[in-house]
Design a protein around this motif. Structure first.
Motif, PDB file in Angstrom:
ATOM      1  N   ALA A  91       8.877  -4.337  -3.040  1.00 21.37           N
ATOM      2  CA  ALA A  91       8.472  -3.330  -2.063  1.00 21.37           C
ATOM      3  C   ALA A  91       7.195  -2.617  -2.508  1.00 21.37           C
ATOM      4  CB  ALA A  91       9.605  -2.321  -1.862  1.00 21.37           C
ATOM      5  N   ALA A  92       7.096  -2.317  -3.808  1.00 19.03           N
ATOM      6  CA  ALA A  92       5.888  -1.666  -4.313  1.00 19.03           C
ATOM      7  C   ALA A  92       4.675  -2.570  -4.162  1.00 19.03           C
ATOM      8  CB  ALA A  92       6.081  -1.273  -5.775  1.00 19.03           C
ATOM      9  N   ALA A  93       4.850  -3.878  -4.377  1.00 18.29           N
ATOM     10  CA  ALA A  93       3.736  -4.813  -4.231  1.00 18.29           C
ATOM     11  C   ALA A  93       3.222  -4.828  -2.798  1.00 18.29           C
ATOM     12  CB  ALA A  93       4.181  -6.212  -4.652  1.00 18.29           C
ATOM     13  N   ALA A  94       4.143  -4.934  -1.841  1.00 17.59           N
ATOM     14  CA  ALA A  94       3.729  -4.947  -0.436  1.00 17.59           C
ATOM     15  C   ALA A  94       3.048  -3.638  -0.050  1.00 17.59           C
ATOM     16  CB  ALA A  94       4.945  -5.204   0.457  1.00 17.59           C
ATOM     17  N   ALA A  95       3.618  -2.516  -0.486  1.00 19.02           N
ATOM     18  CA  ALA A  95       3.028  -1.216  -0.146  1.00 19.02           C
ATOM     19  C   ALA A  95       1.653  -1.044  -0.779  1.00 19.02           C
ATOM     20  CB  ALA A  95       3.966  -0.091  -0.589  1.00 19.02           C
ATOM     21  N   ASP A  96       1.487  -1.485  -2.024  1.00 19.79           N
ATOM     22  CA  ASP A  96       0.195  -1.338  -2.692  1.00 19.79           C
ATOM     23  C   ASP A  96      -0.891  -2.140  -1.980  1.00 19.79           C
ATOM     24  OD1 ASP A  96       1.146   0.387  -4.559  1.00 19.79           O
ATOM     25  OD2 ASP A  96       1.381  -1.093  -6.151  1.00 19.79           O
ATOM     26  N   LEU A  97      -0.587  -3.373  -1.602  1.00 22.09           N
ATOM     27  CA  LEU A  97      -1.595  -4.207  -0.960  1.00 22.09           C
ATOM     28  C   LEU A  97      -1.962  -3.673   0.430  1.00 22.09           C
ATOM     29  CD1 LEU A  97      -0.281  -7.726  -2.029  1.00 22.09           C
ATOM     30  CD2 LEU A  97      -2.205  -6.446  -2.978  1.00 22.09           C
ATOM     31  N   VAL A  98      -0.965  -3.194   1.172  1.00 24.28           N
ATOM     32  CA  VAL A  98      -1.256  -2.616   2.486  1.00 24.28           C
ATOM     33  C   VAL A  98      -2.054  -1.321   2.333  1.00 24.28           C
ATOM     34  CG1 VAL A  98      -0.199  -1.580   4.531  1.00 24.28           C
ATOM     35  CG2 VAL A  98       0.720  -3.700   3.608  1.00 24.28           C
ATOM     36  N   CYS A  99      -1.663  -0.499   1.381  1.00 29.76           N
ATOM     37  CA  CYS A  99      -2.361   0.779   1.189  1.00 29.76           C
ATOM     38  C   CYS A  99      -3.770   0.581   0.644  1.00 29.76           C
ATOM     39  CB  CYS A  99      -1.557   1.672   0.254  1.00 29.76           C
ATOM     40  SG  CYS A  99      -0.068   2.362   1.007  1.00 29.76           S
ATOM     41  N   ALA A 100      -4.004  -0.482  -0.102  1.00 25.53           N
ATOM     42  CA  ALA A 100      -5.358  -0.730  -0.596  1.00 25.53           C
ATOM     43  C   ALA A 100      -6.317  -0.909   0.571  1.00 25.53           C
ATOM     44  CB  ALA A 100      -5.365  -1.964  -1.499  1.00 25.53           C
ATOM     45  N   ARG A 101      -5.899  -1.659   1.563  1.00 31.99           N
ATOM     46  CA  ARG A 101      -6.736  -1.839   2.758  1.00 31.99           C
ATOM     47  C   ARG A 101      -6.876  -0.537   3.532  1.00 31.99           C
ATOM     48  NH1 ARG A 101      -8.390  -6.347   5.591  1.00 31.99           N
ATOM     49  NH2 ARG A 101      -8.891  -6.013   7.792  1.00 31.99           N
ATOM     50  N   ALA A 102      -5.766   0.208   3.641  1.00 31.40           N
ATOM     51  CA  ALA A 102      -5.822   1.473   4.387  1.00 31.40           C
ATOM     52  C   ALA A 102      -6.694   2.493   3.679  1.00 31.40           C
ATOM     53  CB  ALA A 102      -4.405   2.017   4.580  1.00 31.40           C
ATOM     54  N   VAL A 103      -6.634   2.560   2.355  1.00 30.23           N
ATOM     55  CA  VAL A 103      -7.484   3.489   1.615  1.00 30.23           C
ATOM     56  C   VAL A 103      -8.945   3.105   1.785  1.00 30.23           C
ATOM     57  CG1 VAL A 103      -8.129   4.212  -0.717  1.00 30.23           C
ATOM     58  CG2 VAL A 103      -5.725   4.167  -0.053  1.00 30.23           C
ATOM     59  N   ARG A 104      -9.250   1.819   1.740  1.00 25.02           N
ATOM     60  CA  ARG A 104     -10.636   1.380   1.927  1.00 25.02           C
ATOM     61  C   ARG A 104     -11.159   1.752   3.305  1.00 25.02           C
ATOM     62  NH1 ARG A 104     -14.138  -1.521  -0.863  1.00 25.02           N
ATOM     63  NH2 ARG A 104     -15.746  -2.687   0.216  1.00 25.02           N
TER      64      ARG A 104
END
Length: 325
Positions: A214-227
């Motif tokens: 779950a942390a992996a999926a959230a990190d990858l999605v949030c990386a795009r959202a933060v960018r």
């Protein structure tokens, strides 16, 4: 027009992420080798020379390898093509450097424990970084650099935008943490599936690997959202590592409580929790560092400016960078 032509071309995101992973591994390995070297030097007068000299040579050699990996990561981030070839060789010799430092023979290595340990995380990170730097965007960029060809111009409106350094660092940390957490989760679930018939309680391990997934999926999605400067991303980035570490501690407590009375882990319960956080919890610690970066003043200003309505009269609004991937 002249300013656009003279502006340095951005290195592809996959290459920058790969360079960041190699830099992290180089720093981590340098510190690890330095501790081993200090131990060898500390016991230099109490062990035979025939044992001391090989141990000293091995410590110095591993230190040189990791320092070179850190230097090459910087060169890779600047588009130096030979650095990619040498780092690829490093990815092949890294397991040998780790296991030859006094480890058991290959046939006696407890691979299940190794893959789930910090050593397994380091090797998985090196493998991920190697794959990233050979992807087509990175390969095309390095090939054009070698041939001395100019890069094609960036798309209008997006090429001039740059993230402030805290947000750029947060994006890198989230991507690297997400990739490592995903690899750990896949390996852990695979090994867990092979032990279901052993009679051990699978619930603590299942909770641990599902937390990492779950942390992996959230990190990858949030990386795009933060960018893309999405306001909600900062809150999710802040909550995920805290919740993940909490679940990881609960999984460790459940695993220790299910042990037989005579098989307590070294260091007791605090030692087991600390070992879990510093091994399987490394991606969550990386996410916690990213959470700090997204709340720094430069990051808050960028989010605030990006949330303003699109109005040509607003001249101080920072343009959004191009989406990665």
């Amino acid at each position: 027009m002249g300013n656009d032509e003279s502006r340095p071309v951005d290195v592809p995101v996959v290459l920058r992420i790969s360079a960041a992973v190699w830099l992290f591994l180089g720093i981590l390995g340098t510190l690890w080798s330095l501790m081993g070297l200090l131990i060898v030097l500390a016991f230099g007068g109490t062990i035979p020379v025939a044992t001391y000299l090989p141990a000293l040579a091995l410590s110095l050699g591993s230190e040189a390898v990791f320092v070179a990996a850190g230097v090459l990561s910087v060169l890779l981030g600047r588009g130096v093509r030979p650095a990619r070839l040498v780092l690829t060789l490093f990815a092949l010799i890294l397991p040998a450097v780790i296991f030859f430092r006094g480890g058991p023979p290959v046939g006696e290595v407890p691979w299940a424990q190794v893959l789930l340990s910090p050593v397994g995380a380091v090797c998985a990170g090196a493998l991920a970084a190697t794959v990233l730097m050979w992807l087509p965007p990175a390969h095309r960029y390095l090939a054009r650099r070698r041939a001395g060809l100019p890069e094609p111009p960036a798309s209008s409106g997006a090429g001039s935008g740059r993230l402030p350094w805290p947000l750029a660092g947060a994006v890198w940390l989230l991507v690297v943490s997400g990739v490592i957490a995903a690899l750990q989760a896949v390996l852990g679930m695979t090994l867990l599936a092979g032990t279901l018939g052993s009679g051990a309680n699978p619930a603590p391990a299942l909770l641990l690997w599902l937390t990492l997934a779950a942390a992996a999926a959230a990190d990858l999605v949030c990386a795009r959202a933060v960018r893309r400067a999405k306001p909600f991303s900062r809150y999710i980035v802040t909550v995920i590592p805290l919740a993940g570490l909490g679940l990881m501690v609960l999984a460790t407590l459940a695993g220790v409580s299910s042990m037989s009375p005579g098989s307590t882990p070294p260091g007791g319960l605090p030692g087991a929790v600390l070992l879990t956080v510093l091994s399987q919890g490394l991606p969550l610690l990386g996410g916690a560092a990213a959470a700090v970066l997204v709340w720094l003043p430069a990051s808050r200003l960028h989010f605030r400016n990006s949330s303003l309505p699109s109005d040509p009269s607003i001249t101080d609004r920072s343009p959004l960078p191009p989406a990665w991937g």
